[in-house]
Design a protein around this motif. Structure first.
Motif, PDB file in Angstrom:
ATOM      1  N   UNK A 302       0.830  -1.205   0.000  1.00  0.00           N
ATOM      2  CA  UNK A 302       0.000   0.000   0.000  1.00  0.00           C
ATOM      3  C   UNK A 302       0.865   1.256   0.000  1.00  0.00           C
ATOM      4  N   UNK A 303       0.235   2.400  -0.272  1.00  0.00           N
ATOM      5  CA  UNK A 303       0.959   3.679  -0.242  1.00  0.00           C
ATOM      6  C   UNK A 303       1.508   3.956   1.153  1.00  0.00           C
ATOM      7  N   UNK A 304       0.725   3.604   2.165  1.00  0.00           N
ATOM      8  CA  UNK A 304       1.169   3.813   3.541  1.00  0.00           C
ATOM      9  C   UNK A 304       2.390   2.946   3.854  1.00  0.00           C
ATOM     10  N   UNK A 305       2.364   1.706   3.375  1.00  0.00           N
ATOM     11  CA  UNK A 305       3.516   0.819   3.592  1.00  0.00           C
ATOM     12  C   UNK A 305       4.732   1.327   2.823  1.00  0.00           C
ATOM     13  N   UNK A 306       4.512   1.881   1.635  1.00  0.00           N
ATOM     14  CA  UNK A 306       5.618   2.432   0.854  1.00  0.00           C
ATOM     15  C   UNK A 306       6.295   3.578   1.606  1.00  0.00           C
ATOM     16  N   UNK A 307       5.482   4.384   2.312  1.00  0.00           N
ATOM     17  CA  UNK A 307       6.045   5.468   3.124  1.00  0.00           C
ATOM     18  C   UNK A 307       6.827   4.897   4.307  1.00  0.00           C
ATOM     19  N   UNK A 308       6.273   3.852   4.924  1.00  0.00           N
ATOM     20  CA  UNK A 308       6.974   3.201   6.033  1.00  0.00           C
ATOM     21  C   UNK A 308       8.288   2.581   5.574  1.00  0.00           C
ATOM     22  N   UNK A 309       8.309   2.159   4.308  1.00  0.00           N
ATOM     23  CA  UNK A 309       9.518   1.532   3.777  1.00  0.00           C
ATOM     24  C   UNK A 309      10.707   2.487   3.830  1.00  0.00           C
ATOM     25  N   UNK A 310      10.460   3.769   3.632  1.00  0.00           N
ATOM     26  CA  UNK A 310      11.558   4.729   3.694  1.00  0.00           C
ATOM     27  C   UNK A 310      12.189   4.767   5.083  1.00  0.00           C
ATOM     28  N   UNK A 311      11.334   4.653   6.129  1.00  0.00           N
ATOM     29  CA  UNK A 311      11.862   4.618   7.494  1.00  0.00           C
ATOM     30  C   UNK A 311      12.596   3.301   7.750  1.00  0.00           C
ATOM     31  N   UNK A 312      12.069   2.220   7.193  1.00  0.00           N
ATOM     32  CA  UNK A 312      12.727   0.912   7.346  1.00  0.00           C
ATOM     33  C   UNK A 312      14.097   0.933   6.673  1.00  0.00           C
ATOM     34  N   UNK A 313      14.193   1.607   5.517  1.00  0.00           N
ATOM     35  CA  UNK A 313      15.478   1.707   4.820  1.00  0.00           C
ATOM     36  C   UNK A 313      16.491   2.492   5.652  1.00  0.00           C
ATOM     37  N   UNK A 314      16.007   3.532   6.373  1.00  0.00           N
ATOM     38  CA  UNK A 314      16.905   4.277   7.263  1.00  0.00           C
ATOM     39  C   UNK A 314      17.397   3.389   8.394  1.00  0.00           C
ATOM     40  N   UNK A 315      16.481   2.605   8.964  1.00  0.00           N
ATOM     41  CA  UNK A 315      16.869   1.667  10.023  1.00  0.00           C
ATOM     42  C   UNK A 315      17.859   0.631   9.498  1.00  0.00           C
ATOM     43  N   UNK A 316      17.618   0.161   8.287  1.00  0.00           N
ATOM     44  CA  UNK A 316      18.507  -0.833   7.690  1.00  0.00           C
ATOM     45  C   UNK A 316      19.894  -0.243   7.469  1.00  0.00           C
ATOM     46  N   UNK A 317      19.930   1.015   6.997  1.00  0.00           N
ATOM     47  CA  UNK A 317      21.219   1.673   6.794  1.00  0.00           C
ATOM     48  C   UNK A 317      21.951   1.848   8.125  1.00  0.00           C
ATOM     49  N   UNK A 318      21.189   2.129   9.179  1.00  0.00           N
ATOM     50  CA  UNK A 318      21.771   2.275  10.506  1.00  0.00           C
ATOM     51  C   UNK A 318      22.389   0.956  10.969  1.00  0.00           C
ATOM     52  N   UNK A 319      21.653  -0.145  10.797  1.00  0.00           N
ATOM     53  CA  UNK A 319      22.160  -1.453  11.204  1.00  0.00           C
ATOM     54  C   UNK A 319      23.380  -1.860  10.376  1.00  0.00           C
ATOM     55  N   UNK A 320      23.364  -1.521   9.095  1.00  0.00           N
ATOM     56  CA  UNK A 320      24.522  -1.811   8.250  1.00  0.00           C
ATOM     57  C   UNK A 320      25.747  -1.055   8.733  1.00  0.00           C
ATOM     58  N   UNK A 321      25.543   0.223   9.106  1.00  0.00           N
ATOM     59  CA  UNK A 321      26.660   1.021   9.607  1.00  0.00           C
ATOM     60  C   UNK A 321      27.243   0.415  10.883  1.00  0.00           C
ATOM     61  N   UNK A 322      26.364  -0.053  11.771  1.00  0.00           N
ATOM     62  CA  UNK A 322      26.823  -0.689  13.010  1.00  0.00           C
ATOM     63  C   UNK A 322      27.603  -1.961  12.703  1.00  0.00           C
ATOM     64  N   UNK A 323      27.082  -2.777  11.773  1.00  0.00           N
ATOM     65  CA  UNK A 323      27.775  -4.019  11.415  1.00  0.00           C
ATOM     66  C   UNK A 323      29.159  -3.724  10.850  1.00  0.00           C
TER      67      UNK A 323
END
Length: 340
Positions: A302-323
């Protein structure tokens, strides 16, 4: 086609034949003829060897030439005759309780579908049904159509024209060759045009996806799980003729999974991913929800999930940086600025 190959075998040197059809070199090795003089035509080279050497295989010079023509024609014919897969359709069967799935899902070339559900719910069973192109003959009673057509057993099990490639969680190489030799062997089997260019493209793509870089002379048996998966994804994208790709839990491979999926869809593959990763699940065009061994729901992002995906991508980038910080012995830096 056979006539063109026959003329090539009659008029060109063995070196020229091998240059046109690289897999011919393996044909000669199989018949214990690895040392034929490359500057001669096939007829001239065969005239230089004892007839008894061919008789071991029940052949003479003429019949060996015909075997070569049939071999190349069959391989080239399989690649040329493969019908372009525009869509795959999953017709529902029954779940573990025997209840009807009541679903028909058609997936077009270039689409990505994620498969989600609890561990043990039946995600791998769905991948298995697609891999064998089930025709109501598996425990789920599902049926798989290609381009809206029912497949014959010959089409389902044709090893030279395989429609489905599967990348499983555990990939182990049994041949102790290096990366360059592995890619060259596959390029030869697939009769790739410009094989050196394709091999280099696969190698570069694999190293872009893998966490730790590897070299062309690295033995494939020495590759890590992530490196092996990256190599096979690049190989599948650039060399494999299989139009349908099944991936089981790519998030456990230690590779750039978004880049991997993008690479496959750029080549108009139909991609189905079994995953527990929110980023992959929501990046797909649709997701199949599995429950109690059956297809429970099919959801479009959904459009709402697509918007949430941007926040998930930020979280993923954060976890990648930590790794990355941990991998290279660095101190973990504050995380909150990443989320801002």
């Amino acid at each position: 086609m056979r006539q063109a190959i026959r003329e090539c075998a009659a008029s060109r040197t063995i070196a020229e034949i091998i240059n046109t059809y690289p897999v011919v070199q393996d044909f000669f090795i199989n018949y214990n003829l690895p040392n034929l003089q490359k500057n001669l035509t096939l007829a001239q080279a065969l005239a230089e060897i004892p007839q008894e050497q061919l008789a071991e295989f029940g052949l003479d010079r003429f019949s060996l030439t015909e075997e070569l023509v049939r071999f190349v024609a069959a391989l080239a014919g399989n690649l040329e005759a493969q019908e372009k897969v525009e869509s795959i359709t999953i017709i529902g069967g029954r779940n573990k309780a025997g209840e009807a799935e009541n679903v028909t899902l058609t997936i077009a070339a270039g689409e990505v579908i994620s498969i989600v559900g609890p561990t043990g719910s039946g995600k791998s069973r769905l991948l298995g049904d697609i891999e064998c192109l089930a025709q109501c003959d598996t425990p789920t009673n599902r049926q798989i159509l290609i381009n809206d057509h029912v497949l014959t057993d010959e089409q389902r099990f044709d090893m030279g024209n395989k429609l489905v490639a599967q990348l499983s969680q555990n990939m182990n190489f049994v041949m102790d060759v290096n990366v360059a030799e592995f890619l060259a062997m596959h390029a030869k089997i697939r009769l790739c045009k410009n094989p050196e260019q394709v091999i280099n493209r696969c190698f570069v793509c694999a190293n872009e996806m893998a966490g730790e870089k590897f070299a062309m002379d690295t033995r494939v048996t020495e590759l890590s799980g992530g490196q092996s998966r990256a190599l096979m994804i690049a190989d599948t994208a650039h060399m494999s003729a299989s139009p349908i790709v099944l991936i089981d839990e790519i998030e456990n491979a230690g590779i750039d999974r978004k880049q991997a999926i993008s690479l496959l869809t750029e080549n108009q593959k139909i991609v189905l991913i079994s995953t527990h990763d929110p980023l992959l699940a929501l990046s797909a065009d649709k997701r199949i929800v599995i429950k109690n061994g059956g297809i429970y729901k099919i959801l479009e992002t959904s459009d709402e999930e697509a918007k949430s995906l941007r926040d998930i991508e930020k979280l993923d980038a954060m976890m990648l940086a930590v790794r990355q910080q941990l991998r290279y012995g660095e101190r973990v830096k504050p995380l909150m600025p990443v989320l801002g």
